[in-house]
Write a protein that holds these residues in place. Structure first.
Motif, PDB file in Angstrom:
ATOM      1  N   ALA A  57       0.945  -1.131   0.004  1.00 14.39           N
ATOM      2  CA  ALA A  57       0.033  -0.065   0.096  1.00 14.39           C
ATOM      3  C   ALA A  57       0.854   1.224  -0.035  1.00 14.39           C
ATOM      4  O   ALA A  57       0.701   2.256  -0.414  1.00 14.39           O
ATOM      5  N   ASP A  58       1.772   1.106   0.653  1.00 15.65           N
ATOM      6  CA  ASP A  58       2.704   2.435   0.866  1.00 15.65           C
ATOM      7  C   ASP A  58       3.547   2.474  -0.579  1.00 15.65           C
ATOM      8  O   ASP A  58       3.692   3.683  -0.891  1.00 15.65           O
ATOM      9  N   LEU A  59       3.964   1.541  -0.862  1.00 18.55           N
ATOM     10  CA  LEU A  59       4.667   1.576  -2.214  1.00 18.55           C
ATOM     11  C   LEU A  59       3.814   2.130  -3.420  1.00 18.55           C
ATOM     12  O   LEU A  59       4.152   2.942  -4.310  1.00 18.55           O
ATOM     13  N   TYR A  60       2.810   1.637  -3.566  1.00 17.95           N
ATOM     14  CA  TYR A  60       1.487   2.084  -4.571  1.00 17.95           C
ATOM     15  C   TYR A  60       1.422   3.738  -4.373  1.00 17.95           C
ATOM     16  O   TYR A  60       1.555   4.334  -5.305  1.00 17.95           O
ATOM     17  N   SER A  61       1.403   3.975  -3.201  1.00 14.40           N
ATOM     18  CA  SER A  61       1.174   5.693  -2.861  1.00 14.40           C
ATOM     19  C   SER A  61       2.342   6.403  -3.223  1.00 14.40           C
ATOM     20  O   SER A  61       2.374   7.119  -3.994  1.00 14.40           O
ATOM     21  N   TYR A  62       3.541   5.947  -3.048  1.00 11.91           N
ATOM     22  CA  TYR A  62       5.003   6.329  -3.493  1.00 11.91           C
ATOM     23  C   TYR A  62       5.038   6.461  -5.030  1.00 11.91           C
ATOM     24  O   TYR A  62       5.259   7.630  -5.691  1.00 11.91           O
ATOM     25  N   LEU A  63       4.538   5.575  -5.567  1.00 10.99           N
ATOM     26  CA  LEU A  63       4.715   5.272  -7.173  1.00 10.99           C
ATOM     27  C   LEU A  63       3.740   6.128  -7.608  1.00 10.99           C
ATOM     28  O   LEU A  63       3.951   6.941  -8.788  1.00 10.99           O
ATOM     29  N   GLN A  64       2.522   6.364  -7.253  1.00 14.13           N
ATOM     30  CA  GLN A  64       1.513   7.475  -7.765  1.00 14.13           C
ATOM     31  C   GLN A  64       1.968   8.672  -7.486  1.00 14.13           C
ATOM     32  O   GLN A  64       1.830   9.667  -8.425  1.00 14.13           O
ATOM     33  N   THR A  65       2.660   9.075  -6.426  1.00 17.26           N
ATOM     34  CA  THR A  65       3.151  10.476  -6.610  1.00 17.26           C
ATOM     35  C   THR A  65       4.387  10.678  -7.318  1.00 17.26           C
ATOM     36  O   THR A  65       4.383  11.591  -8.094  1.00 17.26           O
ATOM     37  N   ALA A  66       5.106   9.610  -7.467  1.00 19.22           N
ATOM     38  CA  ALA A  66       6.373  10.071  -8.407  1.00 19.22           C
ATOM     39  C   ALA A  66       5.938  10.143  -9.891  1.00 19.22           C
ATOM     40  O   ALA A  66       6.550  10.870 -10.492  1.00 19.22           O
TER      41      ALA A  66
ATOM     42  N   TYR B  73       6.693  17.677 -14.066  1.00 21.97           N
ATOM     43  CA  TYR B  73       7.930  18.075 -14.527  1.00 21.97           C
ATOM     44  C   TYR B  73       8.068  18.083 -16.231  1.00 21.97           C
ATOM     45  O   TYR B  73       8.478  19.284 -16.615  1.00 21.97           O
ATOM     46  N   ASP B  74       7.698  17.055 -16.561  1.00 23.31           N
ATOM     47  CA  ASP B  74       7.705  17.018 -18.062  1.00 23.31           C
ATOM     48  C   ASP B  74       7.104  17.850 -18.816  1.00 23.31           C
ATOM     49  O   ASP B  74       7.424  18.517 -19.708  1.00 23.31           O
ATOM     50  N   ALA B  75       5.821  18.415 -18.070  1.00 18.52           N
ATOM     51  CA  ALA B  75       4.993  19.495 -18.782  1.00 18.52           C
ATOM     52  C   ALA B  75       5.544  20.735 -18.404  1.00 18.52           C
ATOM     53  O   ALA B  75       4.989  21.997 -18.800  1.00 18.52           O
ATOM     54  N   GLY B  76       6.753  21.003 -17.550  1.00 12.97           N
ATOM     55  CA  GLY B  76       7.272  22.239 -17.291  1.00 12.97           C
ATOM     56  C   GLY B  76       6.437  22.965 -16.195  1.00 12.97           C
ATOM     57  O   GLY B  76       6.447  24.331 -15.938  1.00 12.97           O
ATOM     58  N   ARG B  77       5.797  22.341 -15.386  1.00 11.56           N
ATOM     59  CA  ARG B  77       4.741  22.998 -14.514  1.00 11.56           C
ATOM     60  C   ARG B  77       5.307  23.024 -13.035  1.00 11.56           C
ATOM     61  O   ARG B  77       4.859  23.761 -12.261  1.00 11.56           O
ATOM     62  N   ILE B  78       6.669  22.536 -12.867  1.00 10.11           N
ATOM     63  CA  ILE B  78       7.323  22.522 -11.668  1.00 10.11           C
ATOM     64  C   ILE B  78       8.793  22.671 -11.945  1.00 10.11           C
ATOM     65  O   ILE B  78       9.287  22.019 -12.926  1.00 10.11           O
ATOM     66  N   ALA B  79       9.525  23.469 -11.027  1.00  6.05           N
ATOM     67  CA  ALA B  79      10.878  23.795 -11.317  1.00  6.05           C
ATOM     68  C   ALA B  79      11.682  22.563 -10.958  1.00  6.05           C
ATOM     69  O   ALA B  79      11.400  21.683 -10.105  1.00  6.05           O
ATOM     70  N   ALA B  80      12.876  22.539 -11.494  1.00  3.99           N
ATOM     71  CA  ALA B  80      13.976  21.243 -11.666  1.00  3.99           C
ATOM     72  C   ALA B  80      14.171  21.020 -10.261  1.00  3.99           C
ATOM     73  O   ALA B  80      14.149  19.945  -9.692  1.00  3.99           O
TER      74      ALA B  80
END
Length: 215
Positions: free
Chosen positions: A21-30, A37-44
């Motif tokens: 359950a923890d792993l799924y949550s981490y992976l969804q967030t990542a 990031y790919d869309a340029g919506r957050i800074a590097a």
């Protein structure tokens, strides 16, 4: 690689269902962060600071799984993930193939402590390599921060001292390397990526040598 842990082992205090359950949550967030990031919506720098935290979470989970001869890959086999996220999971899972017992016996170390240290170092290698491969802006301070974190993680056990010395020399040589290649915060993304490619190759070579240490 290891014997099964006893019921009193700290790593057995959580169920595999809880870990999954923890792993799924981490992976969804990542995956969400990678898309932003790919869309340029957050800074590097913000993205990679959070990516570093994500790798730490994966490191903790893999450390808990190692005594059971299980890996993160066993838990994400059928999950669709961005290539970079899947790569991080695969690399951290590969620590389960390291031959800890022989090295631990040679250096009179607890193999579980050795495994925990190697997993943390692998995580820092992954973060640094991801940064060098993906970033397009020159940020000397943040790059040095990642390098120092990797070097400091190697200091946890004396067995890693040769790698500590290599990283210290690498860190020492960087300013001159950047000066020679005229890299600064005004450099173009193309120039940054070209200069970082050589650094990435060097770090990758050191990472392969680190893994070979446990072969």
């Amino acid at each position: 690689m290891f014997n099964q842990p006893s019921r009193s082992s700290p790593s057995s205090s959580r169920s595999h269902i809880d870990r999954k359950a923890d792993l799924y949550s981490y992976l969804q967030t990542a995956s969400f962060l990678k898309a932003r990031y790919d869309a340029g919506r957050i800074a590097a720098d913000w993205y990679f600071r959070n990516l570093r935290f994500f790798h730490r979470q994966l490191t903790q989970l893999q450390t808990e799984l190692t005594p059971y001869n299980m890996t993160l890959l066993h838990m994400v086999d059928k999950i669709a993930l961005p290539p970079e996220v899947k790569s991080a999971v695969a690399l951290l899972s590969s620590v389960n193939d390291y031959q800890y017992n022989a090295v631990a016996q040679q250096w009179q170390l607890d193999p579980y402590e050795l495994a925990r240290g190697a997993t943390a170092i692998t995580s820092h290698f992954i973060t640094l390599l991801d940064y060098l491969r993906l970033v397009e802006n020159f940020d000397y301070d943040f790059l040095i921060e990642l390098i120092i974190e990797l070097r400091e993680s190697m200091k946890t056990l004396n067995v890693f001292e040769p790698f500590v010395n290599r990283m210290a020399q690498f860190e020492h040589d960087l300013p001159q390397y950047f000066h020679t290649n005229h890299l600064d915060d005004r450099s173009s993304p193309e120039q940054v990526k070209n200069v970082y490619k050589a650094i990435e190759d060097l770090v990758y070579t050191l990472f392969q040598e680190f893994k070979q240490f446990f072969a």
